[in-house]
Write an enzyme that holds these catalytic residues in place. Structure first.
Site, PDB file in Angstrom:
ATOM      1  N   ASN A   1      -2.680   3.097  11.906  1.00 28.88           N
ATOM      2  CA  ASN A   1      -3.606   2.061  11.428  1.00 28.88           C
ATOM      3  C   ASN A   1      -3.173   0.667  11.890  1.00 28.88           C
ATOM      4  O   ASN A   1      -3.659  -0.333  11.369  1.00 28.88           O
ATOM      5  CB  ASN A   1      -3.721   2.117   9.901  1.00 28.88           C
ATOM      6  CG  ASN A   1      -2.388   1.853   9.204  1.00 28.88           C
ATOM      7  OD1 ASN A   1      -1.387   1.592   9.867  1.00 28.88           O
ATOM      8  ND2 ASN A   1      -2.385   1.903   7.886  1.00 28.88           N
TER       9      ASN A   1
ATOM     10  N   GLU B   1       1.243  -2.952   6.164  1.00 30.82           N
ATOM     11  CA  GLU B   1      -0.044  -2.272   6.222  1.00 30.82           C
ATOM     12  C   GLU B   1      -1.182  -3.274   6.442  1.00 30.82           C
ATOM     13  O   GLU B   1      -1.027  -4.466   6.164  1.00 30.82           O
ATOM     14  CB  GLU B   1      -0.279  -1.523   4.901  1.00 30.82           C
ATOM     15  CG  GLU B   1       0.749  -0.433   4.605  1.00 30.82           C
ATOM     16  CD  GLU B   1       0.545   0.838   5.426  1.00 30.82           C
ATOM     17  OE1 GLU B   1       0.022   0.759   6.559  1.00 30.82           O
ATOM     18  OE2 GLU B   1       0.924   1.909   4.932  1.00 30.82           O
TER      19      GLU B   1
ATOM     20  N   HIS C   1      -0.038  -0.493  11.684  1.00 27.61           N
ATOM     21  CA  HIS C   1       1.087  -1.079  10.957  1.00 27.61           C
ATOM     22  C   HIS C   1       2.329  -1.164  11.831  1.00 27.61           C
ATOM     23  O   HIS C   1       2.518  -0.389  12.761  1.00 27.61           O
ATOM     24  CB  HIS C   1       1.335  -0.384   9.605  1.00 27.61           C
ATOM     25  CG  HIS C   1       1.970   0.960   9.636  1.00 27.61           C
ATOM     26  ND1 HIS C   1       1.602   1.972   8.772  1.00 27.61           N
ATOM     27  CD2 HIS C   1       2.964   1.480  10.390  1.00 27.61           C
ATOM     28  CE1 HIS C   1       2.350   3.023   9.000  1.00 27.61           C
ATOM     29  NE2 HIS C   1       3.189   2.757   9.979  1.00 27.61           N
TER      30      HIS C   1
ATOM     31  N   ASP D   1      12.620  -0.727   7.717  1.00 28.76           N
ATOM     32  CA  ASP D   1      12.038  -0.371   6.425  1.00 28.76           C
ATOM     33  C   ASP D   1      12.751   0.821   5.799  1.00 28.76           C
ATOM     34  O   ASP D   1      13.562   1.505   6.451  1.00 28.76           O
ATOM     35  CB  ASP D   1      10.536  -0.071   6.587  1.00 28.76           C
ATOM     36  CG  ASP D   1      10.226   0.833   7.773  1.00 28.76           C
ATOM     37  OD1 ASP D   1      11.148   1.475   8.293  1.00 28.76           O
ATOM     38  OD2 ASP D   1       9.059   0.896   8.169  1.00 28.76           O
TER      39      ASP D   1
END
Ligand code: GLP
Length: 242
Positions: free
Chosen positions: A136, A143, A138, A67
């Protein structure tokens, strides 16, 4: 899923580096999928040390990163391009044109995403994908949401991710709100996946991701469906499992 429990961060990094070295030794022109964040820094440090010791040759290796923030230049110290140069590429003998990362400065979202998928296909796919685990759940910057996003796409970062990553920036307002990331299918297409996780702060999400239901609310949970996943987690991250 193969779970390796490491005694601490250094041991996790050593074990991860050993698996990456084994991959490059067995296939010198491997395509490595690489990750950023604080988790892999020790792994990269180990790779650098082993390179200097003459244990590994990266000259034929190709890499693709997961990313990149949207809107940061390559020269920006917070860009993932810069991170990879600083923490790995400038210290090893990887060819300068053999590393790929989404172009965060190109505003043509579709062009960036299509080009990145094409790059990965052109390399013949990823042999070994290294992953960290977001607080979280990811992976890359996929996400939590209602669906698993398939291919490389532009994502609005979750507020919790922006806050978690603010520690690398002068203030939370400087954290980009969007990023380009490989999709879930892009990641799942890798032949092998290596997930590294450390610290008590990741204990709950580690348990959810690998021992809970497979759901896009916990993007990493999809990895339970991959045929060749190794998770290396330190003892504190494994707290919820033991
Ligand atoms: C970042 C990256 C992820 C990384 C994750 C965890 O936002 N996009 O690839 O795995 O968050 O980061 P850390 O290793 O610092 O906990």
């Amino acid at each position: 899923m193969n779970l390796m429990i490491a005694s601490d961060y250094d041991d996790m990094s050593l074990k991860a580096a050993n698996l990456i070295l084994a991959q490059v030794t067995m296939k010198p022109d491997s395509v490595l999928g690489l990750a950023t964040g604080s988790t892999p820094i020790g792994t990269y440090q180990q790779l650098i040390e082993r390179f200097h010791a003459g244990d590994v040759d990266f000259s034929r290796v190709r890499t693709v990163n997961l990313d990149e923030y949207r809107g940061l230049t390559r020269e920006d110290p917070q860009s993932y391009y810069y991170f990879m140069q600083e923490h790995l590429f400038s210290h090893i003998n990887i060819a300068p044109d053999a590393s790929f990362i989404p172009d965060g400065m190109n505003d043509d979202v579709q062009a960036v995403c299509d080009a990145y998928e094409e790059t990965i296909r052109g390399l013949g796919g990823v042999d070994l994908q290294l992953l960290g685990l977001g607080n979280n759940g990811h992976i890359g910057f996929n996400e939590p949401g209602e669906v698993f996003e398939k291919e490389t796409h532009c994502v609005d970062l979750a507020q919790s991710t922006i806050e978690a990553n603010a520690r690398f920036f002068a203030s939370v307002d400087d954290v980009p709100t969007q990023a380009y990331t490989m999709g879930i299918q892009t990641i799942m297409n890798a032949k092998k996946i290596l997930v590294i996780v450390n610290g008590a702060g990741k204990a709950e999400i580690l348990k959810k991701a690998f021992y809970g239901p497979v759901t896009p609310e916990v993007p990493a949970s999809i990895l339970q469906m991959h045929p060749d996943v190794t998770v290396i987690a330190d003892e504190t991250a494994c707290g919820g499992l033991l």
